[in-house]
Design a protein around this motif. Structure first.
Motif, PDB file in Angstrom:
ATOM      1  N   GLN A 170       0.811  -1.212   0.000  1.00 10.26           N
ATOM      2  CA  GLN A 170       0.000   0.000   0.000  1.00 10.26           C
ATOM      3  C   GLN A 170       0.847   1.266   0.000  1.00 10.26           C
ATOM      4  O   GLN A 170       0.360   2.358  -0.246  1.00 10.26           O
ATOM      5  CB  GLN A 170      -0.920  -0.005   1.224  1.00 10.26           C
ATOM      6  CG  GLN A 170      -1.942  -1.128   1.218  1.00 10.26           C
ATOM      7  CD  GLN A 170      -2.882  -1.043   0.025  1.00 10.26           C
ATOM      8  OE1 GLN A 170      -3.439   0.016  -0.266  1.00 10.26           O
ATOM      9  NE2 GLN A 170      -3.046  -2.157  -0.684  1.00 10.26           N
ATOM     10  N   GLU A 171       2.138   1.110   0.296  1.00 14.10           N
ATOM     11  CA  GLU A 171       3.064   2.241   0.272  1.00 14.10           C
ATOM     12  C   GLU A 171       4.399   1.755  -0.263  1.00 14.10           C
ATOM     13  O   GLU A 171       4.616   0.559  -0.446  1.00 14.10           O
ATOM     14  CB  GLU A 171       3.234   2.833   1.669  1.00 14.10           C
ATOM     15  CG  GLU A 171       3.698   1.827   2.708  1.00 14.10           C
ATOM     16  CD  GLU A 171       3.704   2.399   4.109  1.00 14.10           C
ATOM     17  OE1 GLU A 171       4.468   1.880   4.952  1.00 14.10           O
ATOM     18  OE2 GLU A 171       2.948   3.358   4.374  1.00 14.10           O
ATOM     19  N   ARG A 172       5.311   2.678  -0.492  1.00  8.77           N
ATOM     20  CA  ARG A 172       6.582   2.343  -1.134  1.00  8.77           C
ATOM     21  C   ARG A 172       7.351   1.283  -0.345  1.00  8.77           C
ATOM     22  O   ARG A 172       7.466   1.351   0.873  1.00  8.77           O
ATOM     23  CB  ARG A 172       7.445   3.597  -1.276  1.00  8.77           C
ATOM     24  CG  ARG A 172       8.748   3.351  -2.019  1.00  8.77           C
ATOM     25  CD  ARG A 172       9.525   4.651  -2.201  1.00  8.77           C
ATOM     26  NE  ARG A 172      10.782   4.439  -2.882  1.00  8.77           N
ATOM     27  CZ  ARG A 172      11.918   4.109  -2.256  1.00  8.77           C
ATOM     28  NH1 ARG A 172      11.934   3.971  -0.949  1.00  8.77           N
ATOM     29  NH2 ARG A 172      13.038   3.935  -2.950  1.00  8.77           N
ATOM     30  N   LEU A 173       7.869   0.293  -1.068  1.00  7.75           N
ATOM     31  CA  LEU A 173       8.651  -0.790  -0.484  1.00  7.75           C
ATOM     32  C   LEU A 173       9.893  -1.021  -1.329  1.00  7.75           C
ATOM     33  O   LEU A 173       9.817  -1.133  -2.554  1.00  7.75           O
ATOM     34  CB  LEU A 173       7.825  -2.082  -0.429  1.00  7.75           C
ATOM     35  CG  LEU A 173       8.607  -3.379  -0.197  1.00  7.75           C
ATOM     36  CD1 LEU A 173       9.061  -3.452   1.262  1.00  7.75           C
ATOM     37  CD2 LEU A 173       7.760  -4.598  -0.545  1.00  7.75           C
ATOM     38  N   ALA A 174      11.050  -1.084  -0.679  1.00  4.67           N
ATOM     39  CA  ALA A 174      12.294  -1.483  -1.340  1.00  4.67           C
ATOM     40  C   ALA A 174      13.063  -2.347  -0.347  1.00  4.67           C
ATOM     41  O   ALA A 174      13.368  -1.905   0.760  1.00  4.67           O
ATOM     42  CB  ALA A 174      13.119  -0.266  -1.747  1.00  4.67           C
TER      43      ALA A 174
END
Length: 728
Positions: A170-174
């Protein structure tokens, strides 16, 4: 007597829990467990939801899988009761999974799914084909048993396993996850995901391999390399009606220098990591591609619709030693090396071949191509009628799968410890095409009133198959109709105690063009779940009454044609599954945890017969089935704090028959019993990074995990792995 003992254990345990819970107030009936409204990927949903399923099931969540960072599906599934996994190579490349006595051979008697979609290469046309998703990329595993299994055919005699891939964040992932360790082991997993207004994206890649722990006579590779990349796109518009469209694309490949060839028991005792020179040409190569399209929509507050289209393609070639062109089977040679001393010497490279077919080795390239595709729809309703909660699920699937087999042998002489082609052309062993069209429909209705939930279900399948032998140009056809009902009851007696019972008809279809009867069973289960504060316990008894058993000939079985099927008559399987755990806070920042999984199983053939299926042979009434351990399980101990954790897992399994028999298991062909300890130490360096030290098989326990098809093969030896995980 064993069935009576199991019943007494269940009754006594339930009575004890009822007494402890007698003073508790009765809760309202829980909401029925349903899949997500707009994304039909779940079978159970969560570990908490599993407590309310009108049938038994387990959820191995991400925390469970992460604790020991397993690459071996079999080791991960040790956390679920009632599941049996027969090892082959030590790393889980070819898992053999069975549930509640259903044959573990190549996972052919269970339904395998990924995100609710059939994922086996050809579940109807070639159910004994090797393939499972890489467990290191899986977010959770759901194991469903009992009456609810009829919703997830075609193979329902044991149950279903659903692999949940990583969700679009649902939000930025790295994230970067790297490991390295013994025997040249390496693993790198990279993930990136983000949301762009109404569209989310996820790219998840896995690359791992090893040099292998076996030592090939004369030198050579014995390891493997695997790669696996998934791309997910999810569109979820901001509309009045909740809806979502998810597209998943995946590609994976494997190259491994793996063989079926094992050792004599004497050679295993001397050096269990040895590999004979005759296996030097072994090489497995595969490619797998998938496309899954899923659309889910909440039509209104009560109705939801889900539609999925899928396509899977799996190609593999396995160049491996199959035996001698003309001579005794490899299993016979390795079981009695003193009787077949010349053949044994050729396998080890100590004796040169003389050039006759009796001393010429057969190395066959098993080339197979699989394809499956279809569409499936689920319509769900949740509502209320007077004081009764209603949950209705209607499912429809139209499916096609097929397989092409081309098994081309080549012959070699053993000269100076090396395999040398003899230049003699050999006829193809197997050249055929099989395909199946299947229409499946199921209806499942759950009615919940106060503390009681009752689920009734019905599954119908029409299966049309054909098998074309391209060598003889003979076409065989088959047509099967199956109607399988099921009933499950769950009673939440108190806040802590719930009772369950169920009965359903299990089914595993015969292959296309087969002339044998389908595998059918009537399966029963009964038990209880108890949970209070930090303590939980589940005890479930099961009984499977098979009216007909199916055995399938493998390429490596002597005396039968690959894919040929055999009936084994009536069989009874009974057992009990126990799972539980407790969490004790030792201080504000420290807690001790322990949990246990235990499975007891008893089986018997109900008639005497002589079978051409080599894994059965002469069967006498009351003989036990092969590859069903009487008991197996694991115990896990842990210490948890906000900054670090320590976990120890002790896995155990009794010695197992590899052929039908009665009396002491050790009197016939059998695998070893074993107790294996794994340790995991984790340091949570920050909210973003974790360091982990893993030691598998701490005591370096060596056990024969299989003699079939060709001699004794070992489990994975002691291995030390370091891991670093960082989230940007």
């Amino acid at each position: 007597m064993r069935k009576q003992s199991i019943s007494l254990v269940l009754l006594a345990s339930a009575g004890w829990c009822l007494a402890l819970s007698a003073q508790e107030s009765a809760p309202q009936a829980p909401d029925p467990v349903t899949a997500n409204y707009i994304e039909e990927v779940l079978v159970i949903g969560s570990a908490e939801a599993a407590l309310r399923v009108p049938g038994s099931g387990s959820v191995l969540d991400n925390a469970t899988l992460e604790a020991f960072d397993q690459i071996d599906l079999g080791q991960a599934l040790a956390n679920a009761p009632g599941v049996y996994v027969r090892e082959e190579d030590g790393y889980g490349l070819r898992p053999n999974i069975g549930i509640r006595g259903a044959a573990a051979e190549r996972s052919q008697k269970i339904t395998l799914m990924e995100d609710g979609v059939l994922i086996a290469p050809a579940p109807y046309s070639a159910p004994a084909a090797y393939y499972t998703p890489n467990i290191a990329k899986i977010e959770a595993v759901e194991v469903l048993k009992g009456p609810s299994a009829i919703s997830h055919g075609p193979h329902t005699v044991g149950g279903a396993v659903n692999f949940l891939s990583r969700r679009v964040p649902q939000e930025r992932l790295a994230e970067v996850d790297v490991s390295g360790g013994s025997h040249g082991f390496y693993k790198a997993q990279l993930a990136y995901g983000d949301q762009f207004e109404t569209v989310g994206v996820l790219v998840d890649g896995l690359f791992y391999g090893t040099d292998g722990f076996k030592d090939l006579d004369g030198g050579g590779d014995t390891g493997f390399d695997r790669s696996d990349v998934d791309v997910k796109l999810r569109w979820q518009p901001d509309t009045e009606r909740e809806q979502a469209l998810t597209v998943k694309l995946g590609y994976s490949e494997e190259t491994s220098d793996e063989t079926y060839l094992g050792l004599t028991d004497a050679d295993f005792a001397a050096d269990h990591e040895r590999r004979y020179a005759a296996s030097q040409l072994a090489r497995f190569e595969s490619e797998h591609a998938k496309f899954h399209l899923n659309y889910g929509v909440a039509l209104n507050e009560a109705w939801r619709l889900n539609a999925t289209a899928y396509y899977n393609k799996f190609d593999r070639q396995w160049n491996k030693l199959d035996g001698f062109v003309f001579g005794p089977s490899l299993l016979s040679v390795l079981s009695r090396p003193e009787q077949f001393s010349t053949e044994y010497g050729i396998l080890t490279g100590a004796i040169d071949s003389l050039g006759t077919d009796a001393q010429t080795l057969d190395v066959t390239n098993n080339d197979r191509s699989f394809e499956s595709y279809g569409t499936q729809f689920t319509l769900g309703y949740s509502g209320r009628w007077n004081d009764i909660d209603l949950d209705t699920r209607i499912g429809l699937r139209v499916h096609h799968d097929e397989v092409d087999r081309d098994h081309q042998p080549r012959s070699y002489l053993m000269l100076g410890g090396q395999l040398v082609p003899d230049g003699v052309p050999r006829n193809v062993k197997l050249l055929n095409h099989a395909e199946t069209d299947a229409l499946a429909f199921y209806l499942e209705q759950t009615l919940s009133w106060q503390k009681l939930s009752v689920t009734v279900g019905l599954r119908y399948e029409n299966i049309e198959g054909e098998l074309l032998d391209r060598r003889s140009n003979v076409l065989s056809e088959s047509d099967q109709d199956v109607l399988a009902p099921g009933l499950g009851v769950y009673w939440q007696v108190t806040d802590s105690l719930g009772l369950l019972a169920g009965v359903y008809r299990g089914f595993s279809p015969a292959g296309p063009g087969s002339n044998v009867d389908n595998e059918e069973s009537v399966n029963y289960e009964y038990g209880f779940r108890w949970q209070k504060d930090q303590l939980r316990l589940e005890v479930v008894g099961f009984f499977s009454d098979y009216s007909e058993l199916i055995g399938r000939c493998r390429v490596n079985d002597a005396g039968c044609n690959p894919g040929e099927e055999f009936n084994g008559g009536e069989v009874e399987i009974t057992g009990v599954e126990i799972s539980g755990g407790v969490r004790w806070p030792l201080s504000n920042d420290l807690a001790f945890t322990t949990d246990v999984v235990y499975t007891f199983t008893d089986s018997s053939f109900e008639s005497t017969f002589l079978s051409e299926f080599p894994q059965w042979g002469l069967v006498e009434e009351d003989d036990e089935l092969p590859y069903l351990p009487e008991f197996s399980g694991r115990v896990n101990f842990g210490l948890e704090s906000p900054r670090w954790s320590l976990n120890a897992m002790l896995k155990f399994q009794e010695e197992t028959r590899e052929e039908p028999g009665a009396g002491p298991v050790s009197s016939g062909l059998h695998t070893d019993d074993f107790v294996v300890l794994d340790l995991a130490a984790s340091w949570f360096v920050s909210d973003r990074s974790t360091l982990q030290l893993l030691v598998y098989n701490v005591a370096d326990e060596d056990a024969i995990v299989s003699h079939r098809p060709f001699g004794a093969r070992p489990n994975r030896p002691r291995s030390i792995v370091g891991r670093f995980k960082y989230r940007f």
